[in-house]
Structures are given as C-alpha cells and as structure tokens.
Design an enzyme around this catalytic site. Structure first.
Site, PDB file in Angstrom:
ATOM      1  CG  ASP A 179       9.994  85.051   5.067  1.00 16.56           C
ATOM      2  OD1 ASP A 179       9.670  85.000   6.262  1.00 16.56           O
ATOM      3  OD2 ASP A 179       9.186  84.992   4.144  1.00 16.56           O
ATOM      4  CB  CYS A 211      10.252  89.726  10.914  1.00 16.66           C
ATOM      5  SG  CYS A 211       8.777  88.845  11.431  1.00 16.66           S
ATOM      6  NE  ARG A 217      12.085  87.158   8.955  1.00 16.42           N
ATOM      7  CZ  ARG A 217      12.259  87.736   7.777  1.00 16.42           C
ATOM      8  NH1 ARG A 217      13.488  87.960   7.333  1.00 16.42           N
ATOM      9  NH2 ARG A 217      11.231  88.081   7.018  1.00 16.42           N
ATOM     10  CB  SER A 218       8.436  89.128  15.307  1.00 16.45           C
ATOM     11  OG  SER A 218       8.737  90.029  14.262  1.00 16.45           O
ATOM     12  CD  GLN A 256       5.842  82.608  10.023  1.00 22.81           C
ATOM     13  OE1 GLN A 256       6.964  82.926   9.654  1.00 22.81           O
ATOM     14  NE2 GLN A 256       4.773  83.295   9.687  1.00 22.81           N
TER      15      GLN A 256
END
Length: 281
Positions: A179, A211, A217-218, A256
C-alpha cells in the site's frame, strides 16, 4: 521519457500540477448516502455520480444498485476498458461477483495482498478449495498456479444459479506491491501485465482491476497499461500526465503518490526500450 525521469525538478512540478487537478463534474452523492457509506472501504475514494458501475437492483442481495466501482474508458465512451474497484469487504462480496457477472468480465487483476502488517487490505472473496455461494453466484476454484514469487493465477468457474449459465473467470494476483508503495522492480510488473494481456487478448469486456481502495495501485497499473496499449496501437504522441487526468476524471485518487507516478513513467520507458531493442536493426 528518459530526460523526463532524470529531470527531478520537472517531475516534481508535474506532480504538483496533478495534485492540484480538480475533476469536473465531481459529485459523489450516491456514494455518500447513509446506506452506502459502509460499503466504502475508504471515504476518500468513492465513485463519482456520473461515473459509477450500477448493479441491477432487482438481482442484488439488498436491492441496491451501488458498488464502489468506476468504469474507466480509454477511447470508446460506450465500452469501458477497465473497471477500477476497491477490494471487496465481507458485506460487498456478493455485489462484487454480481458486477463480474453483469459486466461479462473474464479477467480480474488483484494488486494487493489480503493483509499487510496486520491490516486487512481486501476480503478473501473466493474459495480456497471447492466452491462458495455468494447470493446467487456460485464460485468454484478450478486451479491455482504460482507463476513466480511475485504473482499467481487462479481460475474460477462462475455460475449464476438464477439462469444456470456458467463462465470461466481468471484472476491474476500480484503479491509484492504494498500500500502507498511501488513494486521492487518494473520488470516483475511488466511481466505480470504481459500475462494478463495474453489471457485477455481479443475480448471486449472490461478488465476488473482492484487493490485495497481501488485508486493508488489500481490507478498506477491502469495508467501503465493504457499508455502502453496506446503505443502498441501506433499513437504518435503520449502524454502520461494528461492520461492520468483522464483517469482522475473517472475515479478520484488514481495514482496516489509521486513515487507511483514516477514508477509508471519508468515502466513505460523500460517497455519502450525493450520494444526498440527487439526491432530488426
């Protein structure tokens, strides 16, 4: 691309501009409804009203059309190329399989371990052996192959007990991406992507990518895949920052961290290098 990566100042400025970017329209009233709030893993990553996957309420276990999942369009506004979604929660597993079924999906890309440092990232939404029933969807585990230390591939047999129809769904599970971080090597993720696309080739249904919250992550995976697919189709110009803004118009928080953005640039540069090297000199 390489100049771009070496020029940290430029990268910093581009990331700052991306952080300031505001999607329009950006209302999230459905996701914030009282009955839907507990279906969101994170309150900061929810669906926009204008860009969300709607379930058929009449087939839903709780007569709701809401799931925290966003259709991601590439170039065809009618057919999403991906569905970006959060990792299912215990209460949303049936919704997840309903979405898989109703959108005709045959490939699931999972980018998170189930737990990280004792924190649950995603509910275990498939059977480890035999079959599980999730509302009217029966999921059978057919096989599980460990490809390498970074990822494994599971094959499921999905049956709709209302209609008795069945289909095969393949899940690609990338294990070593934590993460807010990036994978240890771009190579492992690019190999993983190649496997996914080989399985998917020639289909027209969206690929489900998730994710934990369905954004960091996606978003990074979808950004890399979308840009490389554009290149493969012969696009003359690639603007990765603009592509990311296009993703954020459809789901908040895609990619992110600056580190994830830099990782996407690096992965694209490496893949381009590999393609150039393979060309006949």
């Amino acid at each position: 691309m390489e100049d771009h990566l070496k020029n940290k100042n430029r990268l910093e400025k581009e990331w700052e501009a991306l952080c300031a970017y505001q999607a329009e329209p950006n209302a999230t009233t459905v996701a914030q409804k009282e009955e839907n709030v507990q279906k969101n893993r994170s309150q900061s990553v929810v669906t926009y009203d204008h860009s969300r996957i709607c379930l058929k309420a009449e087939n839903s276990h709780d007569n709701s059309d809401y799931i925290n999942a966003s259709p991601i369009m590439d170039h065809d506004p009618r057919n999403p190329a991906y569905i970006a979604t959060q990792g299912p929660l215990p209460a949303t597993v049936a919704d997840f399989w309903q979405m898989v079924w109703e959108n005709g999906c045959v490939v699931i890309v999972m980018l998170t371990p189930l737990t990280e440092n004792g924190v649950k990232q995603c509910y275990h939404y498939w059977p480890d052996e035999g079959s599980n029933l999730y509302h009217i969807y029966e999921v059978n585990l057919v096989s599980e192959h460990i490809w390498c230390e970074d990822f494994l591939v599971r094959s499921f047999y999905l049956k709709n007990l209302q209609t008795n129809e069945t289909r095969t769904v393949t899940q690609f599970h990338f294990l070593s991406w934590h993460d807010q971080k990036v994978p240890a090597s771009t190579r492992s993720l690019l190999d993983f992507r190649r496997k996914v696309n080989k399985c998917y080739r020639g289909r027209s249904c969206p690929v489900i990518v998730h994710c934990s919250d369905g954004a960091g992550r996606s978003g990074t995976y979808i950004l890399i895949d979308m840009v490389l697919n554009k290149m493969a189709k012969g696009a003359k110009e690639i603007d990765i920052a603009a592509t990311l803004e296009h993703l954020r118009d459809q789901r908040p928080g895609m990619v992110q961290t600056k580190e994830q953005f830099e990782f996407a640039l690096t992965a694209v540069a490496e893949e381009v290098n590999a393609i150039l090297k393979a060309l006949p000199q």
